[in-house]
Design a protein around this motif. Structure first.
Motif, mmCIF file in Angstrom:
data_model
loop_
_atom_site.group_PDB
_atom_site.id
_atom_site.type_symbol
_atom_site.label_atom_id
_atom_site.label_comp_id
_atom_site.label_asym_id
_atom_site.label_seq_id
_atom_site.Cartn_x
_atom_site.Cartn_y
_atom_site.Cartn_z
ATOM 1 N N LYS A 1 1.969 5.607 -8.053
ATOM 2 C CA LYS A 1 0.298 5.133 -8.765
ATOM 3 C C LYS A 1 1.225 4.564 -9.760
ATOM 4 O O LYS A 1 0.103 3.795 -10.611
ATOM 5 C CB LYS A 1 -0.345 5.643 -8.026
ATOM 6 C CG LYS A 1 -0.293 6.380 -7.322
ATOM 7 C CD LYS A 1 -1.231 7.495 -7.650
ATOM 8 C CE LYS A 1 -1.712 8.131 -5.513
ATOM 9 N NZ LYS A 1 -2.544 9.675 -5.591
ATOM 10 N N SER B 1 -5.579 -4.094 -6.375
ATOM 11 C CA SER B 1 -5.025 -2.712 -6.558
ATOM 12 C C SER B 1 -4.064 -3.097 -8.126
ATOM 13 O O SER B 1 -3.421 -2.221 -8.501
ATOM 14 C CB SER B 1 -3.759 -3.046 -5.861
ATOM 15 O OG SER B 1 -4.343 -2.892 -4.375
ATOM 16 N N LYS C 1 0.320 -1.333 -0.348
ATOM 17 C CA LYS C 1 0.211 -0.537 0.033
ATOM 18 C C LYS C 1 0.363 1.522 -0.659
ATOM 19 O O LYS C 1 0.576 2.212 -0.626
ATOM 20 C CB LYS C 1 -0.973 -0.417 1.045
ATOM 21 C CG LYS C 1 -2.265 -1.082 1.502
ATOM 22 C CD LYS C 1 -2.566 -0.907 2.208
ATOM 23 C CE LYS C 1 -3.794 -2.287 2.073
ATOM 24 N NZ LYS C 1 -4.683 -1.948 3.103
ATOM 25 N N GLU D 1 -5.670 -9.034 -2.589
ATOM 26 C CA GLU D 1 -5.372 -7.253 -2.301
ATOM 27 C C GLU D 1 -4.461 -7.080 -3.375
ATOM 28 O O GLU D 1 -5.123 -5.727 -3.848
ATOM 29 C CB GLU D 1 -5.275 -6.759 -1.282
ATOM 30 C CG GLU D 1 -5.381 -7.132 0.651
ATOM 31 C CD GLU D 1 -6.722 -5.765 0.260
ATOM 32 O OE1 GLU D 1 -6.462 -5.227 -0.445
ATOM 33 O OE2 GLU D 1 -7.525 -5.570 1.365
ATOM 34 N N LEU E 1 2.391 1.559 -3.624
ATOM 35 C CA LEU E 1 1.206 2.356 -4.258
ATOM 36 C C LEU E 1 1.110 3.794 -4.476
ATOM 37 O O LEU E 1 1.034 4.375 -5.198
ATOM 38 C CB LEU E 1 0.283 1.437 -4.063
ATOM 39 C CG LEU E 1 -0.048 0.333 -4.829
ATOM 40 C CD1 LEU E 1 -1.232 -0.846 -4.284
ATOM 41 C CD2 LEU E 1 0.126 0.298 -6.451
#
Length: 275
Positions: free
Chosen positions: A81, A141, A74, A137, A77
């Motif tokens: 991005k 993502s 996370k 996850e 990211l």
């Protein structure tokens, strides 16, 4: 009188000793003893398998590894991005639990590879705790997932069947890279790196992370871990596996054809005692 009594005892003991020596001389020559019996060997592996299968600490470490991996994912990211991210995971003892096969070797007295094909073809391995949540996850993502395993490529269809039964994401021939020629995973990782930036690698063996560790001697292997300590918990996420792995091979200098006596001797020499 006391002196005579002592002489009598001495004479009796001397005769007894002679009889014992004669008896031993008449017996067959005892066979040379090995350092480790089959029973000792099975017991050593049994303790490792029991720890893997029953210890709450094992499950705690597995959850801990995957929760840390999710946090790092996370964070990455958020920072980058638009990258074409990929995560690399080993399969055995990282995503799939093969401890029932190891338990079979303990109970049967057999050793790898006996029974391994039957186990893989059964497609009945369960999940390592925490693995599915992390993989789902990652998939949601938009991260590409690659499963890089040293299972033989002939086991690809059975492996896919097992993973589909567990409802794991991105399970296909493009994302499951099994062993074809070498157990060194460097070329498979390099192929992934051609089109992706590796966010992290997850595994139970140092060879799952970098070529630096491949077939390295025991001391050098540990030295490299010290040099790369900043990578663990970020780029490299490690899971526990006391049942098998290169950690044991390094003790033998990767000479798996040594006799059990020679292996036992090397294991004993690797121990660090306070005396």
């Amino acid at each position: 009188m006391m002196r005579l009594k002592s002489i009598g005892y001495l004479g009796f003991n001397a005769c007894l000793l002679c009889l014992l020596l004669v008896g031993c001389a008449n017996q067959e020559e005892p066979q040379s003893q090995t350092y480790e019996t089959d029973q000792d060997k099975a017991h050593n592996l049994m303790m490792a398998v029991l720890w893997q299968q029953t210890a709450g600490e094992t499950k705690a470490l597995q959850y801990q590894a995957y929760q840390l991996a999710e946090e790092k994912m996370k964070a990455a990211l958020q920072q980058k991005k638009n990258k074409k991210w990929a995560v690399i995971l080993d399969l055995d003892e990282t995503v799939l639990d093969n401890s029932p096969y190891q338990a079979y070797t303990v109970q049967s007295g057999e050793s790898y590879p006996v029974g391994w094909d039957d186990w893989v073809q059964s497609a009945s391995a369960k999940l390592i705790p925490g693995a599915k949540k992390f993989l789902d996850e990652a998939n949601q993502s938009g991260i590409e997932i690659f499963y890089v395993s040293n299972r033989d490529n002939k086991h690809l269809s059975a492996t896919i069947r097992n993973m589909n039964d567990l409802k794991l994401p991105q399970v296909d021939e493009n994302h499951i890279l099994l062993k074809t020629e070498t157990s060194n995973k460097a070329s498979r990782r390099a192929k992934i790196k051609q089109d992706h930036e590796i966010m992290m690698s997850v595994g139970d063996n140092l060879g799952d992370f970098a070529e630096d560790y491949y077939k390295k001697p025991l001391q050098e292997r540990n030295q490299i871990v010290d040099e790369q300590k900043e990578q663990f918990g970020s780029l490299y996420i490690t899971l526990p596996n006391p049942m098998y792995g290169d950690w044991e091979g390094a003790i033998y200098g990767y000479k798996y054809d040594l006799t059990e006596e020679e292996k036992a001797d090397l294991r004993e020499k690797a121990l660090k005692s306070f005396r």
